[in-house]
Design a protein around this motif. Structure first.
Motif, short mmCIF file in Angstrom:
data_model
loop_
_atom_site.label_atom_id
_atom_site.label_comp_id
_atom_site.label_asym_id
_atom_site.label_seq_id
_atom_site.Cartn_x
_atom_site.Cartn_y
_atom_site.Cartn_z
N ALA A 178 2.60 9.42 -5.79
CA ALA A 178 3.19 10.72 -5.47
C ALA A 178 4.31 11.07 -6.45
O ALA A 178 4.46 12.23 -6.86
CB ALA A 178 3.72 10.73 -4.05
N LYS A 179 5.07 10.08 -6.87
CA LYS A 179 6.16 10.30 -7.83
C LYS A 179 5.59 10.73 -9.18
O LYS A 179 6.10 11.65 -9.82
CB LYS A 179 6.99 9.04 -7.98
CG LYS A 179 8.15 9.18 -8.94
CD LYS A 179 8.92 7.88 -9.09
CE LYS A 179 10.03 8.03 -10.10
NZ LYS A 179 9.88 7.21 -11.25
N ARG A 180 4.53 10.07 -9.63
CA ARG A 180 3.90 10.42 -10.90
C ARG A 180 3.39 11.87 -10.86
O ARG A 180 3.61 12.64 -11.80
CB ARG A 180 2.74 9.49 -11.21
CG ARG A 180 3.16 8.11 -11.66
CD ARG A 180 1.99 7.23 -12.01
NE ARG A 180 1.26 7.79 -13.15
CZ ARG A 180 -0.04 7.66 -13.34
NH1 ARG A 180 -0.77 6.96 -12.50
NH2 ARG A 180 -0.64 8.19 -14.39
N LYS A 204 0.84 -1.19 0.00
CA LYS A 204 0.00 0.00 0.00
C LYS A 204 0.88 1.25 0.00
O LYS A 204 0.64 2.19 -0.77
CB LYS A 204 -0.92 0.00 1.23
CG LYS A 204 -1.83 1.19 1.32
CD LYS A 204 -2.67 1.14 2.56
CE LYS A 204 -3.48 2.40 2.70
NZ LYS A 204 -4.11 2.50 4.01
N GLU A 205 1.91 1.27 0.84
CA GLU A 205 2.80 2.42 0.91
C GLU A 205 3.55 2.62 -0.41
O GLU A 205 3.72 3.74 -0.88
CB GLU A 205 3.80 2.22 2.05
CG GLU A 205 4.69 3.42 2.29
CD GLU A 205 5.63 3.24 3.47
OE1 GLU A 205 6.56 4.05 3.59
OE2 GLU A 205 5.45 2.28 4.25
N LEU A 206 3.97 1.51 -1.02
CA LEU A 206 4.67 1.58 -2.30
C LEU A 206 3.77 2.18 -3.38
O LEU A 206 4.20 3.04 -4.16
CB LEU A 206 5.15 0.19 -2.72
CG LEU A 206 5.87 0.11 -4.06
CD1 LEU A 206 7.15 0.92 -4.03
CD2 LEU A 206 6.17 -1.34 -4.41
N SER A 207 2.52 1.75 -3.42
CA SER A 207 1.61 2.30 -4.44
C SER A 207 1.37 3.80 -4.19
O SER A 207 1.29 4.58 -5.15
CB SER A 207 0.28 1.54 -4.46
OG SER A 207 -0.43 1.75 -3.27
N GLU A 208 1.30 4.21 -2.92
CA GLU A 208 1.13 5.63 -2.62
C GLU A 208 2.35 6.43 -3.05
O GLU A 208 2.24 7.53 -3.60
CB GLU A 208 0.87 5.83 -1.12
CG GLU A 208 -0.48 5.35 -0.66
CD GLU A 208 -0.64 5.36 0.86
OE1 GLU A 208 0.34 5.67 1.57
OE2 GLU A 208 -1.75 5.06 1.33
N LEU A 209 3.54 5.87 -2.82
CA LEU A 209 4.77 6.55 -3.22
C LEU A 209 4.88 6.65 -4.74
O LEU A 209 5.33 7.67 -5.27
CB LEU A 209 6.00 5.82 -2.65
CG LEU A 209 6.20 5.95 -1.14
CD1 LEU A 209 7.34 5.05 -0.68
CD2 LEU A 209 6.49 7.40 -0.77
N ALA A 221 -1.52 18.29 -12.33
CA ALA A 221 -0.78 17.03 -12.21
C ALA A 221 -1.61 15.99 -11.47
O ALA A 221 -1.65 14.81 -11.86
CB ALA A 221 0.54 17.26 -11.48
N LYS A 222 -2.29 16.39 -10.40
CA LYS A 222 -3.15 15.45 -9.66
C LYS A 222 -4.29 14.95 -10.55
O LYS A 222 -4.62 13.76 -10.53
CB LYS A 222 -3.70 16.11 -8.40
CG LYS A 222 -2.68 16.26 -7.30
CD LYS A 222 -3.28 16.92 -6.08
CE LYS A 222 -2.23 17.09 -4.99
NZ LYS A 222 -2.78 17.81 -3.83
N ALA A 223 -4.88 15.86 -11.31
CA ALA A 223 -5.97 15.47 -12.19
C ALA A 223 -5.47 14.52 -13.28
O ALA A 223 -6.14 13.54 -13.61
CB ALA A 223 -6.60 16.71 -12.82
N MET A 224 -4.28 14.78 -13.78
CA MET A 224 -3.73 13.92 -14.83
C MET A 224 -3.42 12.53 -14.28
O MET A 224 -3.71 11.53 -14.93
CB MET A 224 -2.47 14.54 -15.43
CG MET A 224 -1.93 13.80 -16.62
SD MET A 224 -0.60 14.73 -17.37
CE MET A 224 -1.27 14.90 -19.00
#
Length: 181
Positions: free
Chosen positions: A74-76, A66-71, A98-101
């Motif tokens: 955030a990187k994207r 879960k933490e990896l997917s969140e990171l 960027a968040k919307a994309m």
């Protein structure tokens, strides 16, 4: 059958009362649930140390995924934001876009892009106005007239034939206006 006959038949009808059977079934379900809970408690108490460690590791692994997917998300967003800022977006608009994309919200991306383009167009116009030279004092002799012959000659030496045509037309209009006065 008349309505009175129907009422008499309904009053005389006796149905089987199943409340005792229903209570019996409810008690059986309740007993089965409590026995299942007791067995589960006993099973968990009997779990070996290895099984407990295995469960803990599975939970830890799930938390790490879960933490990896969140990171990664955030990187994207960070990469998209950097690209938008490099294109000239302000930081808040770049973050929102960027968040919307990253979320796949193309409608918001296009709306934010339109905001950026509108602001950019205003900025370009303002810059163009700032760079426009002010007229030199005394140009035209102070009477509002311009020395068209001088302007035509300058345009010819610069090779700007569009300006030559423009100043020639203005000179002809000024001469025609002077004759009419």
């Amino acid at each position: 059958m008349s309505a009175e006959d129907k009422l008499k038949a309904l009053e005389a009808f006796e149905y089987e009362d199943n409340t005792a059977e229903l209570e019996k079934q409810k008690a059986a379900v309740s007993k089965a649930n409590s026995e299942a809970a007791e067995w589960k408690r006993k099973h968990n108490a009997l779990l070996g140390e290895d099984e407990k460690k295995k469960q803990e590791q599975e939970e830890k692994f799930a938390n790490m995924e879960k933490e990896l997917s969140e990171l990664r998300e955030a990187k994207r967003v960070s990469e998209f934001k950097a690209k938008f800022i490099a294109q000239g977006y302000d930081e808040a608009l770049a973050e929102d876009t960027a968040k919307a994309m990253a979320a796949g919200d193309s409608a918001k991306v296009f709306a934010n892009q339109q905001k950026f383009l509108d602001e950019y167009a205003k900025q370009v116009k303002a810059d163009a106005l700032k760079k426009t030279p002010k007229p030199t004092p005394g140009a035209g002799g102070g009477t509002g007239e311009m020395d068209y012959a001088k302007k035509i000659e300058e345009a010819r030496t610069n090779g700007d034939f569009a300006a030559v045509a423009y100043y020639t037309r203005l000179q002809a209009e000024a001469e025609a206006q002077a004759k009419n006065e």
